[in-house]
Design an enzyme around this catalytic site. Structure first.
Site, mmCIF file in Angstrom:
data_model
loop_
_atom_site.group_PDB
_atom_site.id
_atom_site.type_symbol
_atom_site.label_atom_id
_atom_site.label_comp_id
_atom_site.label_asym_id
_atom_site.label_seq_id
_atom_site.Cartn_x
_atom_site.Cartn_y
_atom_site.Cartn_z
ATOM 1 N N GLY A 53 0.824 -1.189 0.000
ATOM 2 C CA GLY A 53 0.000 0.000 0.000
ATOM 3 C C GLY A 53 0.866 1.250 0.000
ATOM 4 O O GLY A 53 2.002 1.231 0.463
ATOM 5 N N SER A 54 0.338 2.361 -0.522
ATOM 6 C CA SER A 54 1.037 3.641 -0.408
ATOM 7 C C SER A 54 0.801 4.201 0.994
ATOM 8 O O SER A 54 -0.032 3.709 1.744
ATOM 9 C CB SER A 54 0.522 4.612 -1.471
ATOM 10 O OG SER A 54 0.904 4.167 -2.752
ATOM 11 N N GLY A 55 1.578 5.222 1.339
ATOM 12 C CA GLY A 55 1.441 5.805 2.672
ATOM 13 C C GLY A 55 2.590 5.435 3.591
ATOM 14 O O GLY A 55 2.632 5.861 4.741
ATOM 15 N N HIS A 56 3.538 4.592 3.071
ATOM 16 C CA HIS A 56 4.691 4.172 3.873
ATOM 17 C C HIS A 56 5.987 4.764 3.343
ATOM 18 O O HIS A 56 7.063 4.276 3.658
ATOM 19 C CB HIS A 56 4.815 2.646 3.859
ATOM 20 C CG HIS A 56 3.568 1.928 4.226
ATOM 21 N ND1 HIS A 56 2.920 2.146 5.418
ATOM 22 C CD2 HIS A 56 2.837 1.000 3.563
ATOM 23 C CE1 HIS A 56 1.845 1.373 5.473
ATOM 24 N NE2 HIS A 56 1.763 0.681 4.352
ATOM 25 N N LYS A 104 5.393 -8.203 2.341
ATOM 26 C CA LYS A 104 5.115 -7.976 3.754
ATOM 27 C C LYS A 104 3.902 -8.824 4.156
ATOM 28 O O LYS A 104 2.949 -8.968 3.384
ATOM 29 C CB LYS A 104 4.811 -6.497 4.020
ATOM 30 C CG LYS A 104 5.979 -5.579 3.630
ATOM 31 C CD LYS A 104 5.897 -4.207 4.285
ATOM 32 C CE LYS A 104 4.696 -3.366 3.907
ATOM 33 N NZ LYS A 104 4.554 -3.122 2.454
ATOM 34 N N ASP A 109 -1.545 -8.329 0.767
ATOM 35 C CA ASP A 109 -0.290 -8.420 0.025
ATOM 36 C C ASP A 109 0.012 -9.867 -0.348
ATOM 37 O O ASP A 109 0.430 -10.166 -1.466
ATOM 38 C CB ASP A 109 0.858 -7.845 0.868
ATOM 39 C CG ASP A 109 0.700 -6.357 1.096
ATOM 40 O OD1 ASP A 109 1.357 -5.569 0.414
ATOM 41 O OD2 ASP A 109 -0.118 -5.980 1.966
ATOM 42 N N HIS A 218 -0.445 0.715 9.383
ATOM 43 C CA HIS A 218 -1.609 1.060 8.570
ATOM 44 C C HIS A 218 -2.670 1.801 9.362
ATOM 45 O O HIS A 218 -3.844 1.766 9.027
ATOM 46 C CB HIS A 218 -2.245 -0.190 7.978
ATOM 47 C CG HIS A 218 -1.330 -0.912 7.051
ATOM 48 N ND1 HIS A 218 -0.489 -1.903 7.483
ATOM 49 C CD2 HIS A 218 -1.099 -0.765 5.731
ATOM 50 C CE1 HIS A 218 0.214 -2.353 6.457
ATOM 51 N NE2 HIS A 218 -0.133 -1.674 5.389
#
Lengths: 330, 208
Positions: A53-56, A104, A109, A218
């Site tokens: 996911g994006s945001g990391h 991950k 995922d 998350h």
């Protein structure tokens, strides 16, 4: 919550356009959401593909480049990418030497990378996988989706990336990635909840004067909530939680990782406390990295990751790397 | 009998209900998940409707297979593969038939639900979409209305459960007291199926 965005729907695409503008050494396919190092595929070298996911950020796209990932697939915010992205990335980096998927351990995922591995193999690409699951906050693996992948991802991507850059074959690169994961553990704390662009308000309610222990990346709440602690108390708690699980006989690489909303000044102060605890517990430190590497949007807080290394892994850690997020020796 | 047109109407209605309830699904996903279930499903169902409009699959099985593949390639997260697998495997079980009856759909849905369980590794009681889908697949042998009722009751029954799979499992005991977003969206899909059947006068189609 005010955010530096246009609209929530284009946050990921806007970020990728900006990444492309800042890093001409990367090929950024904004439409298909695949980031590839420009010189891929490299003859005779294993390709390393990760995603999530994006945001990391900078994980994972910020770790694409010589000495680390060959390609990354950014999903929507906190949402696994889809198999199409991973297959496209694998095809872009495969030189015939095979591709390692670094995954991950989150249900989404795992499912999407499994589907992608099948599809890529149908296209004649040899695929191996490594699952990253280093988060000691998840204790009851039998009754959960299992330990989450957090800070260890950086070590797996760097050390396996260095091995791939040296031209090691797929099974050796995979073995190194597994060895790194097995020797790495993390624990994280949050001082604030996270605000996703889609929701626009904090995903959980964390009252002033309290902190969450054992958070993921998350915005999911942690396992336990306590009255606010000092940096030193948090370091004692986090390091001991890691050492309860990983009893290192060799020196460790230390990652003091910011979750995105905590200033570097505080992170360095926290690192001083982490080093104090490690010294008290007689753990030798080989190298230390402090900064925002595996983040959770605007969450305040930090995680501690320890990676036990032998001489060979330490040599791979020191090997040159040139990515937007991690760069030394070249 | 249920034809390709019926299945397209079902998915179109489901898409509009996902649109209507997206914020509610995301809100349910906040305390025990990561606050994106509604927006992810919405993106997927919008893509499904666009693809069905473009391709016009001509059998029930093909409609579900096309929709399932589209969900896998647009939703991401766990929901993409799980809902994608549900529709693809249900569609595959329906084969090439131009029309199917409710009993055949119930049997195919059972196959699809089993595939979801196999993929995600959950069983009923783990606080997942299976808590709505498993009773719904059984009740569909009786009637569409019974399936809807069973799915909605199943979703409500997840509130006191302790999550053992997926992201909600990480919050442990604190997952108790929250309705599962996946079970809620599953109930919504089944409700849309029953609504479409009712509007089509299909409630009595049974393969006696």
């Amino acid at each position: 919550m005010k955010m530096l965005i246009n609209v929530a729907e284009t946050v990921v695409a806007d970020g990728l356009r900006g990444l492309a503008a800042a890093h001409p050494e990367l090929t950024v396919d904004v439409e298909s959401r695949v980031v590839v190092r420009r010189d891929a595929p490299l003859e005779g070298r294993v390709g390393l593909v990760s995603g999530g996911g994006s945001g990391h950020e900078p994980l994972h796209a910020g770790f694409v480049g010589p000495g680390m990932l060959s390609a990354a697939c950014p999903g929507e915010v906190f949402t696994s990418p889809v198999p199409d992205q991973m297959v496209r990335a694998a095809a872009a980096v495969d030189s015939g030497a095979g591709v390692l998927f670094i995954v991950k351990n989150y249900t989404g995922d795992v499912l999407n990378f499994d589907m992608a591995a099948e599809l890529a193999e149908d296209e004649g690409i040899q695929v191996a996988k490594v699952l990253v699951n280093d988060d000691v906050a998840v204790t009851d693996s039998l009754y959960t989706a299992g330990r989450r992948g957090t800070g260890a991802t950086l070590f797996v991507e760097k050390l396996a990336g260095a091995a791939a850059e040296e031209g090691r074959p797929l099974e050796q690169v995979q073995a190194i990635a597994r060895q790194v994961n097995e020797n790495t553990r993390s624990f994280g704390v949050a001082l604030s909840a996270v605000t996703t662009p889609a929701k626009g308000s904090p995903t959980f309610d964390l009252p002033a004067g309290e902190l969450e222990l054992g958070i993921g990346i998350h915005g999911e709440p942690g396992r336990e909530r306590r009255a606010m602690m000092t940096s030193g108390e948090i370091a004692d708690f986090a390091v001991d939680a890691v050492l309860e699980d990983l009893q290192p006989s060799n020196p460790v690489l230390v990652l003091v990782n910011g979750m995105g909303g905590t200033p570097l000044l505080e992170l360095y102060g926290f690192n001083a406390e982490v080093q104090r605890v490690l010294s008290q517990r007689r753990v030798a430190v080989a190298r230390t990295l402090v900064g925002n590497y595996v983040t959770s949007l605007d969450m305040a807080g930090a995680s501690v990751t320890l990676c036990q290394v032998d001489e060979e892994l330490l040599r791979l850690w020191d090997a040159p790397v040139s990515t937007p997020g991690l760069r030394w020796g070249m | 009998m249920l034809d390709a047109e019926f299945f397209c109407r079902w998915l179109t209605l489901a898409a509009s209900w996902v649109e209507r309830d997206a914020d509610r699904l995301t809100a349910l996903d906040s305390p025990i998940g990561d606050a994106d279930h509604g927006s992810n499903l919405l993106r997927g169902f919008r893509a499904v409707i666009a693809t069905l409009d473009e391709q016009h699959p001509d059998t029930p099985g093909a409609v579900l297979a096309v929709a399932g593949r589209r969900l896998v390639s647009t939703v991401g997260g766990a929901s993409g593969p799980l809902y994608g697998t549900l529709l693809r495997r249900t569609g595959k079980a329906l084969g090439d038939a131009v029309e199917v009856d409710r009993d055949e759909l119930a049997e195919a849905l059972r196959t699809g639900v089993d595939a979801v369980a196999g993929l995600g590794g959950a069983t009923p009681g783990d606080k997942t979409m299976l808590d709505a889908l498993v009773p719904a697949a059984t009740a569909l042998r009786t009637s569409f209305a019974a399936a809807r009722e069973a799915a909605e009751q199943g979703a409500l029954a997840t509130t006191p459960m302790l999550a053992r799979k997926g992201r909600a499992s990480y919050v442990g005991e604190r997952s108790i007291g929250h309705q599962d977003p996946g079970a809620t969206s599953s109930a919504l899909l089944v409700a849309a199926l029953a609504e479409t059947a009712g509007a089509s006068g299909e409630e009595d189609t049974s393969g006696e």
